[in-house]
Scaffold this motif. Structure first.
Motif, PDB file in Angstrom:
ATOM      1  N   SER A 113      46.469  42.343  46.439  1.00  0.00           N
ATOM      2  CA  SER A 113      46.863  43.557  45.726  1.00  0.00           C
ATOM      3  C   SER A 113      46.440  44.809  46.484  1.00  0.00           C
ATOM      4  CB  SER A 113      46.250  43.580  44.320  1.00  0.00           C
ATOM      5  OG  SER A 113      44.871  43.928  44.402  1.00  0.00           O
ATOM      6  N   LYS A 114      46.918  45.956  46.022  1.00  0.00           N
ATOM      7  CA  LYS A 114      46.566  47.239  46.634  1.00  0.00           C
ATOM      8  C   LYS A 114      45.057  47.454  46.620  1.00  0.00           C
ATOM      9  CE  LYS A 114      47.163  51.118  44.388  1.00  0.00           C
ATOM     10  NZ  LYS A 114      47.774  52.303  43.723  1.00  0.00           N
ATOM     11  N   ASP A 115      44.380  46.930  45.589  1.00  0.00           N
ATOM     12  CA  ASP A 115      42.934  47.081  45.454  1.00  0.00           C
ATOM     13  C   ASP A 115      42.153  45.964  46.138  1.00  0.00           C
ATOM     14  OD1 ASP A 115      43.205  49.427  43.909  1.00  0.00           O
ATOM     15  OD2 ASP A 115      43.586  48.221  42.117  1.00  0.00           O
ATOM     16  N   GLY A 116      42.856  45.074  46.845  1.00  0.00           N
ATOM     17  CA  GLY A 116      42.185  44.009  47.585  1.00  0.00           C
ATOM     18  C   GLY A 116      41.905  42.763  46.785  1.00  0.00           C
ATOM     19  N   ARG A 165      48.359  36.383  38.522  1.00  0.00           N
ATOM     20  CA  ARG A 165      47.012  36.789  38.122  1.00  0.00           C
ATOM     21  C   ARG A 165      46.275  37.317  39.343  1.00  0.00           C
ATOM     22  NH1 ARG A 165      43.823  32.267  34.840  1.00  0.00           N
ATOM     23  NH2 ARG A 165      42.338  34.006  34.691  1.00  0.00           N
ATOM     24  N   GLU A 166      45.385  38.279  39.120  1.00  0.00           N
ATOM     25  CA  GLU A 166      44.619  38.863  40.202  1.00  0.00           C
ATOM     26  C   GLU A 166      43.123  38.594  40.007  1.00  0.00           C
ATOM     27  OE1 GLU A 166      45.703  42.985  40.404  1.00  0.00           O
ATOM     28  OE2 GLU A 166      47.658  42.563  41.275  1.00  0.00           O
ATOM     29  N   PHE A 167      42.431  38.296  41.102  1.00  0.00           N
ATOM     30  CA  PHE A 167      41.023  37.900  41.025  1.00  0.00           C
ATOM     31  C   PHE A 167      40.192  38.646  42.072  1.00  0.00           C
ATOM     32  CE2 PHE A 167      43.571  34.324  39.600  1.00  0.00           C
ATOM     33  CZ  PHE A 167      42.916  33.901  38.445  1.00  0.00           C
ATOM     34  N   GLY A 168      38.964  38.994  41.681  1.00  0.00           N
ATOM     35  CA  GLY A 168      38.010  39.561  42.611  1.00  0.00           C
ATOM     36  C   GLY A 168      37.163  38.463  43.213  1.00  0.00           C
ATOM     37  N   ILE A 169      36.239  38.843  44.110  1.00  0.00           N
ATOM     38  CA  ILE A 169      35.351  37.883  44.771  1.00  0.00           C
ATOM     39  C   ILE A 169      34.517  37.143  43.723  1.00  0.00           C
ATOM     40  CG2 ILE A 169      33.383  37.665  46.347  1.00  0.00           C
ATOM     41  CD1 ILE A 169      34.479  40.116  47.822  1.00  0.00           C
ATOM     42  N   LYS A 170      34.433  35.829  43.876  1.00  0.00           N
ATOM     43  CA  LYS A 170      33.676  34.927  42.996  1.00  0.00           C
ATOM     44  C   LYS A 170      34.324  34.730  41.636  1.00  0.00           C
ATOM     45  CE  LYS A 170      30.167  34.269  45.897  1.00  0.00           C
ATOM     46  NZ  LYS A 170      29.843  32.971  46.492  1.00  0.00           N
TER      47      LYS A 170
END
Length: 243
Positions: free
Chosen positions: A218-221, A233-238
């Motif tokens: 995504s644009k936000d990484g 679905r979008e996920f952050g680290i961990k």
């Protein structure tokens, strides 16, 4: 390129960050540890390394005008630099596991930690920590799915020579970053991203299993995974892992 070699240290990232606080540091200064006793990975995980067998080092990178909104491209640049250096040295079939581990098959050979100093809407400088398993052949039973360049190729590697190649590749990629070649960096990153467009079973932070495939960043990484019902679905680290 200024290289500072230390016999033993807790963490090269911590040492270099303190150094930046206390003095003026030349761009692309490198701190290398022969033995690192408390190496850090993403989200405070620990990076264990046998003394004198691997590369455990940190690089200081300063920016003239790099806006924080583009920070995902920094991860692309750093990952691609290490990927390119390992590929050049070994010709192994490797990939980048989001956000910036280097894998051979499903075994990790390198971990990267990027810590940024932010001022207003810009990243003023970054400290990039890299831990690459090179000549180590024995690993703790507590650590699974890891390997090294020697285990994979049956060859010994000159650590100093390999370090110089990585830093050289890093300079090239940071130059792309400074020249705002964001689409090129992202395109190259996605081409070698582990499990891109390949169906796999995942587990989220609540332990829920689901099928899907990595479709992009995504644009936000954040990692984008397309589910069986075509939603993303979008996920952050961990926040997600392979099941």
């Amino acid at each position: 390129m200024k290289i500072i070699k230390l016999n033993a240290i807790d963490s090269t990232n911590s040492f270099l960050k303190e150094m930046v606080t206390d003095s003026v540091v030349e761009n692309f200064t490198v701190v290398v540890a022969e033995s690192q006793v408390n190496g850090r990975g993403q989200q405070d995980s620990v990076w264990l390394s046998e003394p004198f067998k691997n590369l455990t080092f940190s690089v200081y990178i300063s920016f003239k005008n790099f806006k924080i909104q583009h920070k995902k491209n920094l991860l692309f640049a750093v990952s691609l630099a290490v990927y390119g250096a390992v590929k050049e040295a070994t010709n192994l079939q490797i990939s980048i596991k989001w956000p910036n581990d280097i894998l051979s098959g499903n075994k990790k050979i390198c971990g990267i930690l990027v810590e940024n100093s932010i001022q207003k809407d810009k990243i003023r400088h970054s400290v990039v920590g890299i831990g690459l398993n090179v000549n180590q052949t024995n690993f703790s039973e507590a650590i699974y799915k890891v390997s090294s360049l020697k285990l994979l190729t049956q060859k010994n590697y000159d650590l100093d020579a390999l370090l110089k190649v990585i830093v050289s590749k890093l300079k090239e990629r940071i130059n792309q970053l400074e020249n705002k070649q964001f689409e090129q960096l992202e395109g190259e990153y996605l081409k070698v991203l582990h499990k891109k467009n390949t169906p796999a079973m995942y587990k989220d932070s609540k332990g829920v299993l689901f099928m899907g495939f990595i479709s992009g960043i995504s644009k936000d990484g954040l990692l984008q995974i397309k589910l069986e019902d075509e939603t993303i679905r979008e996920f952050g680290i961990k926040e997600v892992s392979f099941a």
